[in-house]
Write a protein that holds these residues in place. Structure first.
Motif, PDB file in Angstrom:
ATOM      1  N   VAL A  76       6.672  -5.273   7.918  1.00 47.10           N
ATOM      2  CA  VAL A  76       6.015  -4.408   6.944  1.00 47.10           C
ATOM      3  C   VAL A  76       5.582  -5.196   5.706  1.00 47.10           C
ATOM      4  O   VAL A  76       4.481  -4.988   5.177  1.00 47.10           O
ATOM      5  N   ASP A  77       6.418  -6.116   5.238  1.00 44.49           N
ATOM      6  CA  ASP A  77       6.075  -6.892   4.044  1.00 44.49           C
ATOM      7  C   ASP A  77       4.790  -7.695   4.249  1.00 44.49           C
ATOM      8  O   ASP A  77       3.985  -7.844   3.322  1.00 44.49           O
ATOM      9  N   ALA A  78       4.590  -8.226   5.447  1.00 45.95           N
ATOM     10  CA  ALA A  78       3.425  -9.075   5.706  1.00 45.95           C
ATOM     11  C   ALA A  78       2.122  -8.306   5.539  1.00 45.95           C
ATOM     12  O   ALA A  78       1.160  -8.801   4.947  1.00 45.95           O
ATOM     13  N   ILE A  79       2.058  -7.056   6.052  1.00 48.21           N
ATOM     14  CA  ILE A  79       0.811  -6.301   5.871  1.00 48.21           C
ATOM     15  C   ILE A  79       0.689  -5.733   4.466  1.00 48.21           C
ATOM     16  O   ILE A  79      -0.422  -5.482   3.990  1.00 48.21           O
ATOM     17  N   ALA A  80       1.826  -5.525   3.805  1.00 48.00           N
ATOM     18  CA  ALA A  80       1.752  -5.105   2.401  1.00 48.00           C
ATOM     19  C   ALA A  80       1.089  -6.202   1.579  1.00 48.00           C
ATOM     20  O   ALA A  80       0.271  -5.930   0.695  1.00 48.00           O
ATOM     21  N   LYS A  81       1.408  -7.456   1.891  1.00 44.94           N
ATOM     22  CA  LYS A  81       0.783  -8.593   1.210  1.00 44.94           C
ATOM     23  C   LYS A  81      -0.684  -8.729   1.617  1.00 44.94           C
ATOM     24  O   LYS A  81      -1.557  -8.996   0.778  1.00 44.94           O
ATOM     25  N   LEU A  82      -0.970  -8.537   2.902  1.00 45.69           N
ATOM     26  CA  LEU A  82      -2.346  -8.662   3.390  1.00 45.69           C
ATOM     27  C   LEU A  82      -3.265  -7.689   2.682  1.00 45.69           C
ATOM     28  O   LEU A  82      -4.372  -8.039   2.266  1.00 45.69           O
ATOM     29  N   GLY A  83      -2.815  -6.446   2.528  1.00 46.50           N
ATOM     30  CA  GLY A  83      -3.650  -5.429   1.896  1.00 46.50           C
ATOM     31  C   GLY A  83      -3.933  -5.676   0.431  1.00 46.50           C
ATOM     32  O   GLY A  83      -4.852  -5.090  -0.135  1.00 46.50           O
ATOM     33  N   LYS A 140      -8.121   2.437  -1.212  1.00 41.49           N
ATOM     34  CA  LYS A 140      -8.385   1.156  -1.832  1.00 41.49           C
ATOM     35  C   LYS A 140      -8.664   0.138  -0.726  1.00 41.49           C
ATOM     36  O   LYS A 140      -7.764  -0.235   0.013  1.00 41.49           O
ATOM     37  N   PRO A 141      -9.925  -0.291  -0.558  1.00 44.18           N
ATOM     38  CA  PRO A 141     -10.262  -1.207   0.541  1.00 44.18           C
ATOM     39  C   PRO A 141      -9.482  -2.517   0.477  1.00 44.18           C
ATOM     40  O   PRO A 141      -9.166  -3.032  -0.601  1.00 44.18           O
ATOM     41  N   GLY A 142      -9.182  -3.028   1.644  1.00 42.27           N
ATOM     42  CA  GLY A 142      -8.507  -4.314   1.751  1.00 42.27           C
ATOM     43  C   GLY A 142      -8.697  -4.886   3.144  1.00 42.27           C
ATOM     44  O   GLY A 142      -9.319  -4.260   4.017  1.00 42.27           O
ATOM     45  N   ILE A 143      -8.170  -6.087   3.381  1.00 39.68           N
ATOM     46  CA  ILE A 143      -8.228  -6.696   4.708  1.00 39.68           C
ATOM     47  C   ILE A 143      -7.261  -5.953   5.616  1.00 39.68           C
ATOM     48  O   ILE A 143      -6.103  -5.727   5.263  1.00 39.68           O
ATOM     49  N   ILE A 144      -7.732  -5.554   6.790  1.00 39.79           N
ATOM     50  CA  ILE A 144      -6.832  -4.971   7.779  1.00 39.79           C
ATOM     51  C   ILE A 144      -6.879  -5.809   9.054  1.00 39.79           C
ATOM     52  O   ILE A 144      -7.925  -6.325   9.445  1.00 39.79           O
ATOM     53  N   HIS A 145      -5.735  -5.949   9.684  1.00 45.08           N
ATOM     54  CA  HIS A 145      -5.623  -6.724  10.916  1.00 45.08           C
ATOM     55  C   HIS A 145      -6.234  -5.976  12.080  1.00 45.08           C
ATOM     56  O   HIS A 145      -6.935  -6.549  12.912  1.00 45.08           O
ATOM     57  N   GLY A 146      -5.943  -4.690  12.187  1.00 45.18           N
ATOM     58  CA  GLY A 146      -6.571  -3.855  13.200  1.00 45.18           C
ATOM     59  C   GLY A 146      -5.771  -3.647  14.466  1.00 45.18           C
ATOM     60  O   GLY A 146      -6.048  -2.723  15.230  1.00 45.18           O
ATOM     61  N   ASP A 147      -4.776  -4.502  14.727  1.00 48.43           N
ATOM     62  CA  ASP A 147      -3.931  -4.343  15.923  1.00 48.43           C
ATOM     63  C   ASP A 147      -2.531  -4.835  15.582  1.00 48.43           C
ATOM     64  O   ASP A 147      -1.970  -5.680  16.259  1.00 48.43           O
ATOM     65  N   TYR A 148      -1.980  -4.292  14.510  1.00 48.57           N
ATOM     66  CA  TYR A 148      -0.760  -4.847  13.932  1.00 48.57           C
ATOM     67  C   TYR A 148       0.490  -4.259  14.576  1.00 48.57           C
ATOM     68  O   TYR A 148       0.709  -3.036  14.537  1.00 48.57           O
ATOM     69  N   GLN A 149       1.313  -5.139  15.154  1.00 46.56           N
ATOM     70  CA  GLN A 149       2.529  -4.744  15.856  1.00 46.56           C
ATOM     71  C   GLN A 149       3.355  -6.001  16.122  1.00 46.56           C
ATOM     72  O   GLN A 149       2.902  -7.121  15.895  1.00 46.56           O
ATOM     73  N   ALA A 184       5.557   1.142   0.586  1.00 44.87           N
ATOM     74  CA  ALA A 184       5.074   1.714  -0.670  1.00 44.87           C
ATOM     75  C   ALA A 184       5.545   0.871  -1.854  1.00 44.87           C
ATOM     76  O   ALA A 184       4.782   0.630  -2.801  1.00 44.87           O
ATOM     77  N   ARG A 185       6.795   0.394  -1.778  1.00 44.28           N
ATOM     78  CA  ARG A 185       7.343  -0.386  -2.895  1.00 44.28           C
ATOM     79  C   ARG A 185       6.668  -1.748  -2.999  1.00 44.28           C
ATOM     80  O   ARG A 185       6.348  -2.211  -4.100  1.00 44.28           O
ATOM     81  N   VAL A 186       6.423  -2.404  -1.880  1.00 41.92           N
ATOM     82  CA  VAL A 186       5.837  -3.746  -1.904  1.00 41.92           C
ATOM     83  C   VAL A 186       4.336  -3.701  -2.181  1.00 41.92           C
ATOM     84  O   VAL A 186       3.797  -4.541  -2.908  1.00 41.92           O
ATOM     85  N   SER A 187       3.641  -2.712  -1.608  1.00 45.37           N
ATOM     86  CA  SER A 187       2.174  -2.665  -1.714  1.00 45.37           C
ATOM     87  C   SER A 187       1.675  -1.885  -2.922  1.00 45.37           C
ATOM     88  O   SER A 187       0.561  -2.115  -3.393  1.00 45.37           O
ATOM     89  N   GLY A 188       2.471  -0.931  -3.384  1.00 42.09           N
ATOM     90  CA  GLY A 188       2.013  -0.060  -4.456  1.00 42.09           C
ATOM     91  C   GLY A 188       1.081   1.040  -3.992  1.00 42.09           C
ATOM     92  O   GLY A 188       0.513   1.771  -4.812  1.00 42.09           O
ATOM     93  N   LEU A 189       0.911   1.195  -2.667  1.00 40.21           N
ATOM     94  CA  LEU A 189       0.016   2.213  -2.125  1.00 40.21           C
ATOM     95  C   LEU A 189       0.800   3.458  -1.717  1.00 40.21           C
ATOM     96  O   LEU A 189       1.957   3.376  -1.302  1.00 40.21           O
ATOM     97  N   PRO A 190       0.174   4.648  -1.810  1.00 40.17           N
ATOM     98  CA  PRO A 190       0.861   5.887  -1.415  1.00 40.17           C
ATOM     99  C   PRO A 190       0.935   6.013   0.101  1.00 40.17           C
ATOM    100  O   PRO A 190       0.025   5.584   0.820  1.00 40.17           O
TER     101      PRO A 190
END
Length: 355
Positions: free
Chosen positions: A147-154, A211-220, A288-294
């Motif tokens: 989860v932290d990795a995609i929070a950083k990616l976004g 809020k647009p950001g980079i998405i991986h698209g097949d994250y698992q 939510a805590r790492v990314s700041g997104l709802p």
């Protein structure tokens, strides 16, 4: 099926690759080139490349190159290159080739990642390597790292990293249903119950914030690698073929859509044992805590993720059924598509989110 040497000779062409690398003065130029097959998937082949002390990985389409796959390969490289020197774990981009005549398809080189993927493990009933196979107290770290990795990616400033034009963030949600249904129409050969229910619900709902950001698209878990040993440490996010600029919360939904809670079957959900893993609520709170997104509209994103996955996997299954793909693993997509569509429809019917 090709054996390893036939695969290397046809898909890597070591002499041609060495000439291409030498012409660009890449690390290891002039050294003997060694090649080892790592894995072959539904849409990619990966090889380890060694030249002296330098280890790299080469990624290219399969022998039967799907339409548009060369272009997608170059898109993958573009996002990897943009992520160089960020805090997002990824394979460092080295070089890309847009001349399909060199190896028969476009390809790119990236740094070799010293780590493990649950998709390449064997011999453990849980799908995890030691100590995660038996030490349940170590397993939550894998989930939180995921989860932290995609929070950083976004949070990456994609425009500052040169990704203007990489995607179309404006109107991202408005066009999702029609875009994927148009994609499906090109190869549809059977009915997929529930897909129309999910589509109708998605057309009528829009997230309150975006809020647009980079998405991986097949994250698992299948598309990440971890460093060896405990505690869990993410080594790299891999397989970027579906990356774009869009809503980062869709990556989180990709994780959540099949994540089982402790009161559900945690041994039969996918290809790993989720026993000892955090709950869905704990993962949502962490993101939510790492990314700041709802994350309070996650049902919408999960419905969209299941809808999209059903369409994407149906494309691979259709190619296999019609003889356009030679990877037997794609046969299993048939039932997964039906399951994803059914679950998308079920959640659309029962969610408390108001359209």
């Amino acid at each position: 099926m090709m054996d390893e040497q036939e695969r290397i000779g046809e898909l890597v062409r070591p002499e041609a690759l060495a000439r291409w690398m030498d012409a660009r003065n890449l690390a290891g130029s002039g050294e003997p080139l060694e090649v080892r097959f790592i894995s072959g998937g539904a849409s990619n082949e990966i090889f380890e490349i060694k030249r002296g002390d330098v280890r790299m990985a080469l990624r290219r389409p399969p022998r039967k190159v799907p339409q548009g796959r060369d272009e997608t390969m170059l898109r993958e490289y573009r996002v990897l290159e943009a992520l160089n020197d960020t805090d997002v774990p990824h394979p460092r981009a080295i070089a890309a080739c847009d001349d399909a005549s060199v190896l028969g398809a476009c390809f790119y080189l990236m740094a070799h990642v010293d780590g493990w993927s649950c998709m390449s493990l064997s011999g453990t009933s849980s799908g995890w390597p030691p100590p995660f196979d038996t030490d349940l107290s170590a397993r939550p770290g894998l989930a939180y790292e995921l989860v932290d990795a995609i929070a950083k990616l976004g949070q990456v400033d994609w425009q500052a990293r040169g990704l203007d034009g990489f995607g179309k963030p404006e109107g991202f949600h408005e066009r999702q249903v029609d875009r994927w249904l148009a994609h499906l129409k090109a190869f549809r050969f059977r009915e997929i119950p529930g897909l129309d229910v999910a589509a109708e619900w998605l057309r009528g709902y829009r997230p309150r914030s975006y809020k647009p950001g980079i998405i991986h698209g097949d994250y698992q878990f299948a598309n990440v690698m971890f460093h060896h040993g405990a505690p869990a440490r993410m080594a790299a996010i891999v397989d970027w073929e579906m990356a774009t600029i869009g809503d980062p919360l869709l990556d989180l939904a990709w994780v959540m859509m099949s994540w089982p809670d402790p009161d559900e079957d945690r041994t039969g959900s996918g290809y790993v044992d989720y026993t000892g893993m955090p709950t869905r609520a704990e993962l949502l709170e962490r993101y939510a805590r790492v990314s700041g997104l709802p994350v309070d509209e996650m049902d919408y994103y999960v419905i969209l993720a299941r809808f999209k996955m059903a369409v994407v996997l149906e494309g691979g299954y259709a190619r296999y059924v019609q003889g356009g793909a030679d990877n037997p693993k794609m046969e299993m997509f048939g039932n997964v598509v039906l399951d994803m569509a059914r679950k998308a429809a079920e959640l659309a019917r029962t969610t408390t989110l108001k359209r």
